[in-house]
Write a protein that holds these residues in place. Structure first.
Motif: not given
Length: 116
Positions: A1-21
């Motif tokens: 798991m390379i990358g900062t906690g901030h990067e992981h949090a930002a990616i999780k937010e993008v993924i979590s919003n995928m179904p919200v179209l």
């Protein structure tokens, strides 16, 4: 798991919003199915796995979805999403999504459930 906690949090937010179209056509084009027989849907995403390599990331998350049909029945589906993301100037964006269904359950209106 390379990358900062901030990067992981930002990616999780993008993924979590995928179904919200909001646009049904956009959702249909992403997932490749027609939504005309459903009055509502709910998706739960969990257990995100994220691997970052420079400005690209691969992620996987499990999902469980309930689709409420116009006839009163339900279609339940579970599996995983494999997601490719790219970092742009304004943040992470989904580049591609592959849905891998593992199980489904069809519950007719007023009837017994049928495993598919």
């Amino acid at each position: 798991m390379i990358g900062t906690g901030h990067e992981h949090a930002a990616i999780k937010e993008v993924i979590s919003n995928m179904p919200v179209l909001k646009d049904r056509k956009a959702w249909e084009s992403v997932h490749g199915i027609s939504l005309s027989e459903f009055v509502s849907m709910e998706h739960q995403l969990k257990d995100h796995r994220i691997e970052i390599s420079g400005d690209e990331a691969d992620a996987a998350t499990y999902f469980q979805a309930v689709h409420h049909r116009t006839d009163g029945g339900k279609w339940l589906l579970g599996g995983a999403y494999h997601i490719r993301l790219q970092r742009l100037v304004d943040g992470w964006r989904v580049k591609s999504v592959k849905m891998v269904p593992v199980w489904s359950w069809d519950e007719p209106a007023g009837g017994a459930a049928l495993a598919a």
